[in-house]
Design an enzyme around this catalytic site. Structure first.
Site, PDB file in Angstrom:
ATOM      1  N   GLN A  40       4.466  -7.516  -3.627  1.00  0.00           N
ATOM      2  CA  GLN A  40       4.598  -6.742  -4.865  1.00  0.00           C
ATOM      3  C   GLN A  40       3.569  -5.620  -4.904  1.00  0.00           C
ATOM      4  OE1 GLN A  40       4.984  -9.121  -8.378  1.00  0.00           O
ATOM      5  NE2 GLN A  40       4.964  -7.381  -9.752  1.00  0.00           N
ATOM      6  N   PHE A  41       3.955  -4.452  -4.410  1.00  0.00           N
ATOM      7  CA  PHE A  41       3.022  -3.324  -4.346  1.00  0.00           C
ATOM      8  C   PHE A  41       2.639  -2.833  -5.736  1.00  0.00           C
ATOM      9  CE2 PHE A  41       7.017  -1.144  -4.855  1.00  0.00           C
ATOM     10  CZ  PHE A  41       6.723   0.027  -5.532  1.00  0.00           C
ATOM     11  N   THR A  42       3.452  -3.160  -6.764  1.00  0.00           N
ATOM     12  CA  THR A  42       3.152  -2.678  -8.116  1.00  0.00           C
ATOM     13  C   THR A  42       1.876  -3.294  -8.686  1.00  0.00           C
ATOM     14  OG1 THR A  42       4.593  -4.394  -9.057  1.00  0.00           O
ATOM     15  CG2 THR A  42       5.564  -2.225  -8.657  1.00  0.00           C
TER      16      THR A  42
END
Length: 380
Positions: free
Chosen positions: A79-81
């Site tokens: 999850q790069f967010t």
């Protein structure tokens, strides 16, 4: 790395109506990868995921067992967010690792976690895909962990155990990437290097010194220098940091900003400290918030040295800051705008610097009592 841990009774990841990973009781782990993350960072977070005691052993011991202790499962979801930052109402992801590099890093992360535990117990989603995550949170229990929780990393442990060097170094990396600071950690790792010279890592020492410059006017930079063995002080990289520190400790902000902006012209003097001035901005560019911290340091110096300061001079001392930034910092430090905003009233220092005369009034009766109490001198 930044990780969100959720204790679950079950969890599953679906991509295009297909379940690609599912677990029963265990942990659902959301994983964000920072652009500067290293293999040491990865090892640290894997140890934490597998060994954190967040499961109950009994009603009397609700926080006593780890995933590995109970032979439970882990579902990992990239999850790069987690590294998203708000700029106004827009999101910015510039601190997240680029997709191609992050994909390789994440695969290595999964393989390393499987080797550290049991491959069949580790499930994952699909990197960079649009995933639906379905889970039942057990508790509910959720924990957010930066890749290296700073003070927690040395709290309650033997600080001078050489086995802790790698964890402390990881904490320093976190401070660099997350713009955090913990005095105990930076001083502890320098003391460990003194006690265990074979573990000395100059790259970490450089980061420690630069972080201490970010908390000026505290004495941490001077303390850190004193904890470095004299036989290591000749390093060119360390000397460069010491020279930068001397500029900042002397409050020579004009030279500092010239160095940062690439406009500094070195002299031909043999004692010239910055013969290659372009190395200075390269040296500090990876430290998040370095220039902002120096601006705040400059403001603290201004607060104790100026009564009034022109806006133009203030802007120069802050590295050519914009009117908006100057106004914001002036407001933060409680300075009052005067003369249509062209001058800021900083403080009236007269009360703090003028000499104070202390008058002591002595009653004559007290003197008389004192004189009568004195024995006459002996005569021969």
């Amino acid at each position: 790395m930044r990780v969100v841990l959720q204790r679950v009774t079950r969890a599953a990841v679906t991509v295009s109506d297909e379940v690609v990973g599912s677990i029963g009781k265990g942990l659902c782990v959301l994983v964000g990868i920072h652009r500067d993350d290293t293999e040491e960072d990865m090892k640290y977070i894997i140890r934490k995921i597998l060994n954190l005691r967040i499961f109950p052993a009994s009603e009397q011991k609700p926080w006593d067992k780890s995933v590995m202790d109970l032979d439970l499962e882990v579902l990992s979801v990239s999850q790069f967010t987690l590294y998203g930052q708000f700029k106004g109402n827009k999101l910015d992801f510039h601190t997240a690792m680029a997709p191609t590099e992050a994909s390789k890093f994440y695969e290595t992360f999964l393989e390393s976690m499987k080797k550290a535990y049991k491959p069949e117990k580790i499930q994952d989603g699909k990197f960079a895909a649009m995933m639906s995550v379905d889970l039942v949170n057990d508790g509910p229990m959720s924990f957010e962990r930066l890749q290296r929780d700073l003070h927690e990393a040395i709290e309650g442990v033997n600080r001078y155990n050489p086995e802790n060097v790698s964890d402390l170094a990881a904490c320093v990396q976190a401070m660099v990437a997350e713009n955090k600071y913990d005095k105990d950690i930076v001083l502890t790792i320098l003391k460990l290097y003194q006690l265990n010279p074979e573990k000395y890592d100059e790259a970490v020492v450089r980061q420690v010194l630069l972080k201490t410059l970010m908390v000026l006017p505290s004495s941490d930079f001077a303390l850190a220098k004193c904890l470095i063995d004299t036989n290591r002080l000749g390093s060119q990289e360390l000397r460069r940091i010491f020279d930068l520190g001397a500029v900042l400790e002397s409050c020579n902000f004009a030279v500092f900003w010239k160095l940062m902006k690439g406009t500094y012209k070195p002299s031909t003097n043999t004692t010239e400290p910055f013969k290659v001035p372009s190395e200075i901005p390269k040296m500090v560019k990876h430290l998040v918030g370095f220039e902002d911290s120096i601006k705040h340091y400059a403001c603290r110096v201004i607060s104790v040295t100026f009564q009034n300061i022109e806006k133009k001079l203030l802007s120069r001392l802050l590295g050519g800051a914009s009117d908006k930034e100057v106004t914001a910092l002036a407001k933060k430090f409680g300075w009052e705008a005067k003369e249509n905003g062209d001058v800021f009233f900083v403080a009236n220092h007269e009360g703090t610097i003028k000499t104070r005369n202390i008058d002591e009034k002595i009653q004559f009766s007290h003197v008389a009592d004192l004189l009568t109490s004195i024995q006459p001198p002996l005569t021969h």
